[in-house]
Design an enzyme around this catalytic site. Sequence first.
Site, PDB file in Angstrom:
ATOM      1  CE  LYS A 124      -4.352  -1.487   1.596  1.00  0.00           C
ATOM      2  NZ  LYS A 124      -5.647  -1.389   2.461  1.00  0.00           N
ATOM      3  CE  LYS A 208      -6.012  -8.048  -2.398  1.00  0.00           C
ATOM      4  NZ  LYS A 208      -6.054  -7.919  -1.609  1.00  0.00           N
ATOM      5  CE  LYS A 211     -13.425  -2.382  -0.068  1.00  0.00           C
ATOM      6  NZ  LYS A 211     -12.741  -2.219   0.935  1.00  0.00           N
TER       7      LYS A 211
HETATM    8  P1  ADP Z   1      -9.536  -4.681   0.459  1.00  0.00           P
HETATM    9  O1  ADP Z   1      -8.258  -5.390   0.385  1.00  0.00           O
HETATM   10  O2  ADP Z   1     -10.116  -4.766  -0.802  1.00  0.00           O
HETATM   11  O3  ADP Z   1      -9.767  -3.333   0.534  1.00  0.00           O
HETATM   12  P2  ADP Z   1     -10.478  -4.959   2.433  1.00  0.00           P
HETATM   13  O4  ADP Z   1      -8.959  -5.298   3.560  1.00  0.00           O
HETATM   14  O5  ADP Z   1     -12.185  -4.106   3.241  1.00  0.00           O
HETATM   15  O6  ADP Z   1     -10.438  -5.090   1.422  1.00  0.00           O
HETATM   16  O7  ADP Z   1     -10.850  -6.051   3.253  1.00  0.00           O
HETATM   17  C1  ADP Z   1     -12.091  -6.997   3.598  1.00  0.00           C
HETATM   18  C2  ADP Z   1     -11.951  -8.435   3.925  1.00  0.00           C
HETATM   19  O8  ADP Z   1     -12.013  -9.120   2.367  1.00  0.00           O
HETATM   20  C3  ADP Z   1     -10.902  -9.234   4.188  1.00  0.00           C
HETATM   21  O9  ADP Z   1     -10.800 -10.055   5.109  1.00  0.00           O
HETATM   22  C4  ADP Z   1     -10.216  -9.832   2.968  1.00  0.00           C
HETATM   23  O10 ADP Z   1      -8.912 -10.678   3.212  1.00  0.00           O
HETATM   24  C5  ADP Z   1     -11.429  -9.638   2.488  1.00  0.00           C
HETATM   25  N1  ADP Z   1     -10.560  -9.725   0.639  1.00  0.00           N
HETATM   26  C6  ADP Z   1     -10.227  -8.542  -0.110  1.00  0.00           C
HETATM   27  N2  ADP Z   1     -10.113  -8.709  -1.004  1.00  0.00           N
HETATM   28  C7  ADP Z   1      -9.651 -10.328  -2.045  1.00  0.00           C
HETATM   29  C8  ADP Z   1     -10.302 -10.933  -2.399  1.00  0.00           C
HETATM   30  N3  ADP Z   1      -9.365 -10.227  -3.522  1.00  0.00           N
HETATM   31  N4  ADP Z   1     -10.021 -12.271  -2.679  1.00  0.00           N
HETATM   32  C9  ADP Z   1     -10.569 -12.765  -1.701  1.00  0.00           C
HETATM   33  N5  ADP Z   1     -10.747 -11.743  -0.164  1.00  0.00           N
HETATM   34  C10 ADP Z   1     -10.345 -10.711  -0.717  1.00  0.00           C
END
Ligand code: ADP
Length: 345
Positions: A124, A208, A211
């Site tokens: 990040k 991955k 967002k």
């Molecule tokens: P992001 O990673 O999209 O910024 P968050 O950090 O809020 O979102 O993640 C929320 C949850 O979603 C966490 O448990 C994270 O491990 C899961 N997560 C995020 N992206 C993925 C993905 N591509 N595949 C599976 N789980 C994911």
Amino acid sequence: MDQVARQDVPYEGPERVLSGMQATGNLHLGNYLGALKRFVPLADEFETLYCIVDLHAITEWQEPRTLAANTRAVAAAYIAAGLDPERSIIFNQSQVPAHAELAWILSCVARIGWMNRMTQFKDKAGKDREKASLGLYNYPVLMAADILAYKATRVPVGEDQKQHLELARDIAQKFMNDYDVPGFFPLPEPLIGEQAARVMSLRDGTRKMSKSDASDMTRINLSDSDEDIAQKLKKARTDPEPVPSAAEELGRRPEAANLLAIHAALGDETIEAVMARHGGETFSAFKEAMTARAISVLAPIRERMKDLLADVPALDATLGEGAERARAIAAPTLAEAKRIVGFVG
Ligand code: ADP
Ligand code: TRP
């Protein structure tokens, strides 16, 4: 991590589940399949707390109005996906001061060397690490506080959070060693799904789904219309071969493997079952089946989210009630932690 001896006294408190999602932007299919969908059945078995981590969200710049809207959108997604606020405690983190207070204590337990290994920070912060916020660096300590303030024993997350969970265990262990309070905290276990623990981008099967990806075509958002879903799947990258029919093919065909995994997880079946039915088809035929399934799962969630977001006072009241219940659970743990540390009062 090193320097941390194994816990010698078992934790004897009740089982409790906690997880969190950031209030940043739209939730996507990765968040849904990797985490949110898996929150729901846990509520049948355990006491569950699900928070919207707005304190974590501001580790990167958020427009205040957007942050508020995103906080409510995640709350609505929780409920629309099937969580019942009567049974699960649903709240936003900033309404419970114990998270930030415990995070301070735990940040004095965690070592800088441990923090320097966190891969999410490196990803990040990017190349110009000096310009990242101090909060982004401290992010995993706050996450440990989220979990330990409730003495949560199980934490459902996607694969990418495994390292943060290990850190939370190490912090809990070091606190108990340093202050000689064995058994005070549990060593929380990550619950990582067998399926869709890592949903990949629709445009690049080695990245991955996220967002933060600049292109919206890489992900399916929970707010996407049926047409958006159809369009994104139609344009999803594949390879020139037909749909795989054997597990051996998946390793060298990341995009195909990702689409199969998504389809399987959406329908609660195994990748093998999907390959048995669709192996050898053209991708365009398979994508039609996928689109129908994705819409049948996601459209009701989207519509329910819209209804919930149409009544902001009711949603805010739900978060307020959740926060009150959360504060009542966290307060004695925080008070005890402060006493252990030697704070007067
Ligand atoms: P992001 O990673 O999209 O910024 P968050 O950090 O809020 O979102 O993640 C929320 C949850 O979603 C966490 O448990 C994270 O491990 C899961 N997560 C995020 N992206 C993925 C993905 N591509 N595949 C599976 N789980 C994911
Ligand atoms: N760090 C998690 C993520 O990026 C979100 C999170 C914050 C979390 N606090 C938590 C997850 C506590 C589980 C438990 O996805």
